[in-house]
Scaffold this motif. Structure first.
Motif, PDB file in Angstrom:
ATOM      1  N   ILE A 230       3.446   3.137   2.641  1.00 44.32           N
ATOM      2  CA  ILE A 230       2.924   4.053   1.623  1.00 44.32           C
ATOM      3  C   ILE A 230       2.670   5.428   2.232  1.00 44.32           C
ATOM      4  N   ARG A 231       2.009   5.449   3.375  1.00 46.07           N
ATOM      5  CA  ARG A 231       1.664   6.731   4.008  1.00 46.07           C
ATOM      6  C   ARG A 231       2.898   7.493   4.481  1.00 46.07           C
ATOM      7  N   ALA A 232       3.953   6.752   4.835  1.00 42.36           N
ATOM      8  CA  ALA A 232       5.188   7.392   5.301  1.00 42.36           C
ATOM      9  C   ALA A 232       6.098   7.795   4.147  1.00 42.36           C
ATOM     10  N   GLY A 233       5.745   7.400   2.922  1.00 48.35           N
ATOM     11  CA  GLY A 233       6.555   7.754   1.773  1.00 48.35           C
ATOM     12  C   GLY A 233       7.700   6.814   1.496  1.00 48.35           C
ATOM     13  N   VAL A 234       7.776   5.708   2.236  1.00 48.76           N
ATOM     14  CA  VAL A 234       8.798   4.699   1.929  1.00 48.76           C
ATOM     15  C   VAL A 234       8.506   4.113   0.550  1.00 48.76           C
ATOM     16  N   LEU A 235       7.230   3.819   0.304  1.00 47.38           N
ATOM     17  CA  LEU A 235       6.760   3.478  -1.036  1.00 47.38           C
ATOM     18  C   LEU A 235       6.125   4.744  -1.592  1.00 47.38           C
ATOM     19  N   LYS A 236       6.707   5.296  -2.643  1.00 50.08           N
ATOM     20  CA  LYS A 236       6.289   6.595  -3.164  1.00 50.08           C
ATOM     21  C   LYS A 236       5.282   6.431  -4.305  1.00 50.08           C
ATOM     22  N   PRO A 237       4.531   7.499  -4.609  1.00 51.83           N
ATOM     23  CA  PRO A 237       3.607   7.448  -5.750  1.00 51.83           C
ATOM     24  C   PRO A 237       4.311   6.971  -7.010  1.00 51.83           C
ATOM     25  N   GLY A 238       3.692   5.995  -7.683  1.00 48.16           N
ATOM     26  CA  GLY A 238       4.277   5.422  -8.883  1.00 48.16           C
ATOM     27  C   GLY A 238       5.124   4.191  -8.633  1.00 48.16           C
TER      28      GLY A 238
END
Length: 259
Positions: free
Chosen positions: A25-33
């Motif tokens: 999540i923090r790395a943006g692999v899992l993005k907001p939403g």
């Protein structure tokens, strides 16, 4: 394999999995939403039991990085928490500018705020509230119960209790919209000038009904806040009983260092 060894200490497998999801999540692999993978997907990916994945997701939820909705799963958040500034949000200048405290603090954080009124009317003062208002338990007071939304998500419930003799001649306080600046502005218009606001905060898990109302996971952390609004005459003219989703708020207090 239930644990791994790191730094001479066994690390439970569910903690490792939780850490990996949080880092994604923090790395943006899992993005907001984005939806966090389902329990069955994570069981297959990590080769562990469903119980291990459920324990891992407890840790992920505790990080404050996801919202969990019943029947929908866990969704990566796309907004920062509201920041409450106790030295600022009740400033008279906000009321003069037509902003109630919640709208003022939401505007500072760039959030879209909405208030849904659930009840306005007479109520017998509960014992703890009556003590704060310095009236006998069961005395009739005006209750105003609201549900607050931030960017469309319910984040807070609040019930204001006001002495009947104070409010009976202020018709705006019986309306859903009490007007610019909120109920504090109407009280001041009637001559009740505020000297201070005294808050007591406690943290605890949400009860089942509370979690449902705020769309939280069962047992999610909440902050229970009780506030006395005290006039220059020394009278408490409102007690606000508030419950907040803990992951949506940051509390910041300014404390004078000198007399």
């Amino acid at each position: 394999m239930g644990t791994a060894v790191g730094g001479g200490r066994a690390v439970p497998r569910y903690v490792q999995i939780a850490d990996e999801i949080i880092q994604q999540i923090r790395a943006g692999v899992l993005k907001p939403g984005d939806l966090v993978p389902s329990e069955s997907e994570l069981v297959e990916r990590y080769g562990v039991s469903g119980g291990t994945i459920r324990k891992a997701m407890v840790e992920v939820r505790a990080s404050g990085l996801v919202d969990t909705r019943h029947g929908k799963g866990s969704i990566v958040k796309d907004r920062p928490p509201v920041r409450l500034r106790s030295s600022d949000r009740f400033r008279a200048s906000h009321r003069r500018g037509g902003k109630a405290a919640y709208l003022a603090e939401s505007a500072q954080s760039g959030a879209t705020a909405k208030v849904s009124v659930l009840y306005i009317g007479p109520m017998e003062a509960p014992e703890g509230i009556a003590d704060r208002l310095d009236v006998p338990a069961g005395t009739q007071v005006l209750a105003r119960r609201r549900l607050y939304f931030r960017n469309g998500v319910p984040v807070e419930t609040a019930t204001s209790y006001l002495p009947w003799d104070v409010v009976k001649d202020i018709p705006e306080l019986f309306a859903e919209n009490p007007g610019p600046g909120g109920i504090y502005a109407r009280l001041e218009d009637d001559g009740h000038t505020f000297a201070e606001f005294v808050e007591t905060l406690t943290a605890r898990p949400a009860a089942k009904a509370e979690a449902s109302e705020l769309a939280l996971s069962p047992g999610a952390p909440v902050v229970h806040l009780l506030r006395n609004a005290v006039t220059e005459a020394g009278r408490v003219v409102e007690v606000c009983d508030t419950l907040m989703a803990a992951d949506q708020f940051v509390f910041e207090y300014r404390i004078p260092a000198a007399d």
